[in-house]
Design an enzyme around this catalytic site. Structure first.
Site, PDB file in Angstrom:
ATOM      1  N   ASP A  42      -0.261  -1.300   9.176  1.00 47.17           N
ATOM      2  CA  ASP A  42      -1.445  -1.584   8.343  1.00 47.17           C
ATOM      3  C   ASP A  42      -2.043  -2.979   8.516  1.00 47.17           C
ATOM      4  O   ASP A  42      -2.395  -3.638   7.520  1.00 47.17           O
ATOM      5  CB  ASP A  42      -1.104  -1.363   6.853  1.00 47.17           C
ATOM      6  CG  ASP A  42      -0.751   0.085   6.534  1.00 47.17           C
ATOM      7  OD1 ASP A  42      -0.715   0.918   7.455  1.00 47.17           O
ATOM      8  OD2 ASP A  42      -0.502   0.379   5.346  1.00 47.17           O
ATOM      9  N   ASP A  80      -3.634   2.677   6.975  1.00 44.91           N
ATOM     10  CA  ASP A  80      -3.820   3.252   5.653  1.00 44.91           C
ATOM     11  C   ASP A  80      -5.220   3.876   5.710  1.00 44.91           C
ATOM     12  O   ASP A  80      -6.173   3.236   6.174  1.00 44.91           O
ATOM     13  CB  ASP A  80      -3.754   2.098   4.635  1.00 44.91           C
ATOM     14  CG  ASP A  80      -3.168   2.476   3.300  1.00 44.91           C
ATOM     15  OD1 ASP A  80      -2.260   3.331   3.241  1.00 44.91           O
ATOM     16  OD2 ASP A  80      -3.624   1.904   2.277  1.00 44.91           O
ATOM     17  N   HIS A  82      -7.520   6.216   3.418  1.00 50.60           N
ATOM     18  CA  HIS A  82      -7.737   6.959   2.178  1.00 50.60           C
ATOM     19  C   HIS A  82      -9.104   7.626   2.120  1.00 50.60           C
ATOM     20  O   HIS A  82     -10.097   7.098   2.644  1.00 50.60           O
ATOM     21  CB  HIS A  82      -7.600   6.025   0.976  1.00 50.60           C
ATOM     22  CG  HIS A  82      -6.248   5.397   0.833  1.00 50.60           C
ATOM     23  ND1 HIS A  82      -5.081   6.127   0.880  1.00 50.60           N
ATOM     24  CD2 HIS A  82      -5.865   4.104   0.625  1.00 50.60           C
ATOM     25  CE1 HIS A  82      -4.051   5.305   0.716  1.00 50.60           C
ATOM     26  NE2 HIS A  82      -4.495   4.085   0.564  1.00 50.60           N
ATOM     27  N   HIS A  86      -9.772   8.059  -3.815  1.00 47.95           N
ATOM     28  CA  HIS A  86      -8.342   8.377  -3.669  1.00 47.95           C
ATOM     29  C   HIS A  86      -7.579   8.125  -4.975  1.00 47.95           C
ATOM     30  O   HIS A  86      -7.909   7.196  -5.725  1.00 47.95           O
ATOM     31  CB  HIS A  86      -7.747   7.522  -2.536  1.00 47.95           C
ATOM     32  CG  HIS A  86      -6.372   7.930  -2.139  1.00 47.95           C
ATOM     33  ND1 HIS A  86      -5.251   7.242  -2.532  1.00 47.95           N
ATOM     34  CD2 HIS A  86      -5.935   8.970  -1.390  1.00 47.95           C
ATOM     35  CE1 HIS A  86      -4.172   7.834  -2.036  1.00 47.95           C
ATOM     36  NE2 HIS A  86      -4.566   8.882  -1.335  1.00 47.95           N
ATOM     37  N   HIS A 115      -9.535   0.597  -1.270  1.00 44.58           N
ATOM     38  CA  HIS A 115      -9.209  -0.063   0.006  1.00 44.58           C
ATOM     39  C   HIS A 115      -9.046   0.996   1.094  1.00 44.58           C
ATOM     40  O   HIS A 115      -8.750   2.158   0.808  1.00 44.58           O
ATOM     41  CB  HIS A 115      -7.921  -0.892  -0.120  1.00 44.58           C
ATOM     42  CG  HIS A 115      -6.704  -0.059  -0.402  1.00 44.58           C
ATOM     43  ND1 HIS A 115      -6.398   0.419  -1.662  1.00 44.58           N
ATOM     44  CD2 HIS A 115      -5.736   0.420   0.422  1.00 44.58           C
ATOM     45  CE1 HIS A 115      -5.291   1.144  -1.600  1.00 44.58           C
ATOM     46  NE2 HIS A 115      -4.874   1.175  -0.351  1.00 44.58           N
ATOM     47  N   LYS A 140      -2.323   7.485   7.488  1.00 40.42           N
ATOM     48  CA  LYS A 140      -1.546   7.970   6.336  1.00 40.42           C
ATOM     49  C   LYS A 140      -2.310   7.723   5.051  1.00 40.42           C
ATOM     50  O   LYS A 140      -3.169   6.848   4.986  1.00 40.42           O
ATOM     51  CB  LYS A 140      -0.185   7.260   6.298  1.00 40.42           C
ATOM     52  CG  LYS A 140      -0.341   5.765   6.172  1.00 40.42           C
ATOM     53  CD  LYS A 140       0.972   5.041   6.301  1.00 40.42           C
ATOM     54  CE  LYS A 140       0.793   3.557   6.171  1.00 40.42           C
ATOM     55  NZ  LYS A 140       0.216   3.106   4.895  1.00 40.42           N
ATOM     56  N   CYS A 185       4.109  -0.922   2.193  1.00 37.39           N
ATOM     57  CA  CYS A 185       4.162  -0.036   3.359  1.00 37.39           C
ATOM     58  C   CYS A 185       5.256  -0.396   4.359  1.00 37.39           C
ATOM     59  O   CYS A 185       5.854   0.492   4.962  1.00 37.39           O
ATOM     60  CB  CYS A 185       2.782   0.035   4.004  1.00 37.39           C
ATOM     61  SG  CYS A 185       1.610   0.858   2.887  1.00 37.39           S
TER      62      CYS A 185
END
Ligand code: VGL
Ligand code: ZN
Length: 240
Positions: A42, A80, A82, A86, A115, A140, A185
């Site tokens: 990330d 990351d 989303h 989310h 984010h 993810k 993470c």
């Protein structure tokens, strides 16, 4: 009277004794091989200065990771990723603010500022990363109702990202984890990597944490208990 040679010899001994032997011998003693992979977690604009969930000193991991990556023939990066709205965003839970928690069907969820929304500039990997050999990017957190700190398993504890299968298919045995954020993470990825049977190293100076209500100390304690090895980038041999 001591002569010049004796003085120099004495100085030399003192200088050497001032290094801890372990530091002296551990330096660059870990040599990644074909069964090792670096997981770069990330390193995205949202987590860097100016980003919506900026991690303190997050930008400092980039040169450390770039240098360390030269020692690896296998590098996987994560993003990351989303959906808009989310479930991990505080903005979709009325009356809730970022860094508060809520209970979701799969457990406790920390709420975050919006984010890493799919396709936005904030979700892009840092333009300062320089790892041309990176072979896979795992995205993810793309299911709207489930978060995923871990690169292996979503927060429901059962939905796989496929990363363990990929790494095993490539005969990887050891993973080195670096990136953002140490206590979310990075830590969840390291813990799941242990559960999946990998030997796991977290490279401390190649990570930075968020540290929400003691989360950083807890993450290091959980990782130690799970047998994750805590190392520094200088412990890895990188040939020039
Ligand atoms: C992360 C909080 C929310 C991370 C991702 O990359 O550590 N933290 N989403
Ligand atoms: Zn997230």
């Amino acid at each position: 009277m001591l002569d010049r040679r004796q003085i120099l010899a004495a100085l030399g001994t003192t200088a050497l004794a001032s290094f801890a032997p372990s530091a002296l011998f551990a330096a660059a003693s870990i040599k990644p091989d074909d069964t090792s992979a670096l997981l770069v977690i990330d390193v995205q604009n949202c987590f860097l200065p100016g980003g919506s969930l900026a991690v303190k000193e997050g930008e400092q991991v980039v040169p450390v990771i770039n240098k360390m990556a030269k020692a690896f023939s296998n590098v996987v990066m994560t993003q990351d990723w989303h959906t808009p709205g989310h479930v991990s965003f505080a903005s979709v839970h009325s009356g809730k603010k970022p860094f508060e928690t809520i209970d979701l069907p799969y457990g406790k969820q920390v709420l975050w500022p919006d984010h890493c929304v799919q396709g936005t500039d904030g979700a892009s990997l840092s333009k300062d990363l320089s790892i041309p050999q990176a072979e896979l990017i795992i995205r993810k957190g793309f299911h709207k109702d489930v978060d995923s700190y871990s690169a292996f398993l979503e927060a429901d504890g059962k939905t796989s990202t496929g990363l363990a299968g990929y790494l095993k298919g490539r005969k990887i045995k050891r993973v080195f984890v670096a990136g953002l954020a140490t206590d979310f993470c990075v830590a969840w990825t390291a813990l799941d990597a242990r559960k999946a049977g990998f030997e796991v190293y977290v490279v401390e100076d190649a990570c930075r944490g968020i540290d929400n209500q003691g989360s950083l100390a807890k993450a290091w304690a959980d990782m130690a208990k799970a047998g994750v090895k805590r190392i520094q980038s200088a412990d890895i041999a990188v040939s020039a």
